[in-house]
Design a protein around this motif. Structure first.
Motif, PDB file in Angstrom:
ATOM      1  N   LYS A  21     -18.226  12.254 -25.841  1.00 31.82           N
ATOM      2  CA  LYS A  21     -19.656  12.092 -25.538  1.00 31.82           C
ATOM      3  C   LYS A  21     -20.501  12.299 -26.797  1.00 31.82           C
ATOM      4  O   LYS A  21     -21.440  11.556 -27.064  1.00 31.82           O
ATOM      5  CB  LYS A  21     -20.080  13.096 -24.459  1.00 31.82           C
TER       6      LYS A  21
ATOM      7  N   GLU B  96     -10.772  17.950 -20.961  1.00 29.23           N
ATOM      8  CA  GLU B  96     -12.210  18.162 -20.833  1.00 29.23           C
ATOM      9  C   GLU B  96     -12.867  18.348 -22.208  1.00 29.23           C
ATOM     10  O   GLU B  96     -13.952  17.823 -22.464  1.00 29.23           O
ATOM     11  CB  GLU B  96     -12.506  19.392 -19.956  1.00 29.23           C
ATOM     12  N   GLU B  97     -12.206  19.098 -23.088  1.00 26.48           N
ATOM     13  CA  GLU B  97     -12.749  19.321 -24.436  1.00 26.48           C
ATOM     14  C   GLU B  97     -12.820  18.010 -25.224  1.00 26.48           C
ATOM     15  O   GLU B  97     -13.800  17.742 -25.926  1.00 26.48           O
ATOM     16  CB  GLU B  97     -11.895  20.339 -25.188  1.00 26.48           C
TER      17      GLU B  97
ATOM     18  N   GLU C 288     -15.620  15.836 -23.844  1.00 25.74           N
ATOM     19  CA  GLU C 288     -16.920  16.315 -24.310  1.00 25.74           C
ATOM     20  C   GLU C 288     -17.177  15.862 -25.751  1.00 25.74           C
ATOM     21  O   GLU C 288     -18.297  15.474 -26.115  1.00 25.74           O
ATOM     22  CB  GLU C 288     -16.966  17.843 -24.230  1.00 25.74           C
TER      23      GLU C 288
END
Length: 376
Positions: free
Chosen positions: A344, A337-338, A341
């Protein structure tokens, strides 16, 4: 006569005169206004008056270099608070507060690399250092004044003749010797001329030769650098506020197009670096390095480079860039998830860039991972 008068940091006795000159310099006011007031507001007559009056008010409290540095310390603490998510410095327990060191650092940001370390040293009860700055940043004399007020000394790397260039480098070498062995002051210097705009950290043997010039006939390379107590410094930023500017320059250079710096571009980069969001920032220090007597400049530079690479803190942004470039890696420091992110954020940063510059921006972040993989 002071042989270092034109390159050394200013003294307390010089502070008042230098500050008065800066306040009355139209170029200084123009630069400060440009940094603080965007667009058409910067052209308003009252803005120049307000900025000048504010400067006059501030310098009334500055009588010494320490006074100036306290204001700079407040600025740096504001930078950490407002533009850095987390800031860590590791390795101070390996150093002695009463000894002097030659800090050799990788170089990513024109002013912050040294300033952030100096801030932490000061807050931890260590003495700060004199900072080596190349004269390529000194197109304007007032820029030189600002650096020299903040314990910087100038390395004259340019000249009309080879003799002039050698003389400038020799004077810097003498000043480093003077600082560490006579003035009881440590020195910070980047591992090579200019920032590592591609994210590849490497120590230039020519920089080591310059440092050794003053003692080359008296001490071997290894003996002298052992006496200087070299501490490698590895600084890493999760995000670089100047990454797009660096990517454009690298792309033009690779396509054999001439890259012409805009007027005051370095000063704008300094402002971007200070103001821009940097995410997590980490600095790792080595213990004082020991070199074997047979080590030459190349071997010493290789060892410093390896020390910097091995202690470099990788961020989620570094692994995200590898993902976007299709580079394989293994890591257990960040969750998927990190990294997603961070992907992005990087995708957002490359949106406005041409295809070639996009790759250069991602490579800036990916190269530290590649270097670590290659070094193990």
């Amino acid at each position: 006569m002071d042989p270092f008068k034109n390159i050394r940091p200013y003294t307390d006795a010089e502070v008042a005169g230098v500050l008065k000159s800066l306040v009355n310099n139209p170029s200084v006011l123009k630069a400060l206004i440009g940094f603080q007031f965007p667009g058409i507001l910067a052209k308003a007559p009252f803005v120049k008056f307000i900025v000048k009056q504010k400067l006059i008010s501030q310098i009334k409290t500055i009588y010494t270099i320490d006074d100036y540095q306290m204001i700079f310390k407040d600025l740096m603490e504001k930078v950490v608070k407002e533009s850095i998510a987390s800031f860590e410095v590791n390795g101070l327990e390996k150093l002695n507060k009463n000894e002097n060191y030659l800090y050799i650092s990788n170089h990513r940001d024109i002013s912050l690399d040294a300033a952030l370390l100096a801030l932490h040293l000061h807050k931890s009860g260590f003495r700060t250092f004199n900072i080596a700055v190349g004269n390529n940043l000194m197109e304007e004399s007032w820029a030189s004044d600002l650096f020299r007020l903040n314990k910087s000394f100038i390395i004259q790397r340019s000249g009309v003749t080879k003799k002039e260039i050698y003389s400038g480098l020799s004077l810097a070498s003498q000043f480093i010797y003077q600082s560490i062995f006579r003035d009881n002051t440590s020195v910070w210097i980047a591992q090579k001329q200019g920032r590592a705009k591609d994210g590849v950290d490497a120590t230039d043997p020519a920089m080591l030769k310059m440092i050794h010039l003053t003692e080359r006939k008296l001490q071997s390379e290894a003996s002298y650098f052992n006496s200087l107590k070299v501490v490698s410094v590895s600084i890493s930023y999760e995000y670089d506020p100047n990454d797009k500017l660096k990517a454009k320059e690298l792309d033009l250079s690779q396509s054999n197009s001439e890259y012409v710096k805009e007027k005051d571009e370095d000063l704008k980069s300094i402002a971007n670096g200070i103001i821009g969001i940097k995410g997590n920032v980490s600095i790792n220090l080595s213990e004082p390095m020991k070199f074997a007597e047979a080590d030459d400049y190349q071997m010493i530079s290789n060892k410093i480079t390896q020390s910097i690479i091995s202690s470099y803190k990788l961020h989620a942004s570094n692994y995200a860039a590898c993902n976007l470039l299709g580079i394989d890696f293994t890591q257990d420091s960040y969750s998927s998830e990190e990294i997603a992110e961070a992907e992005k954020e990087l995708n957002q940063r490359v949106k406005s860039l041409e295809i070639g510059a996009r790759s250069k921006l991602l490579e800036q972040y990916a190269n530290p991972v590649i270097r670590k993989i290659q070094s193990t």
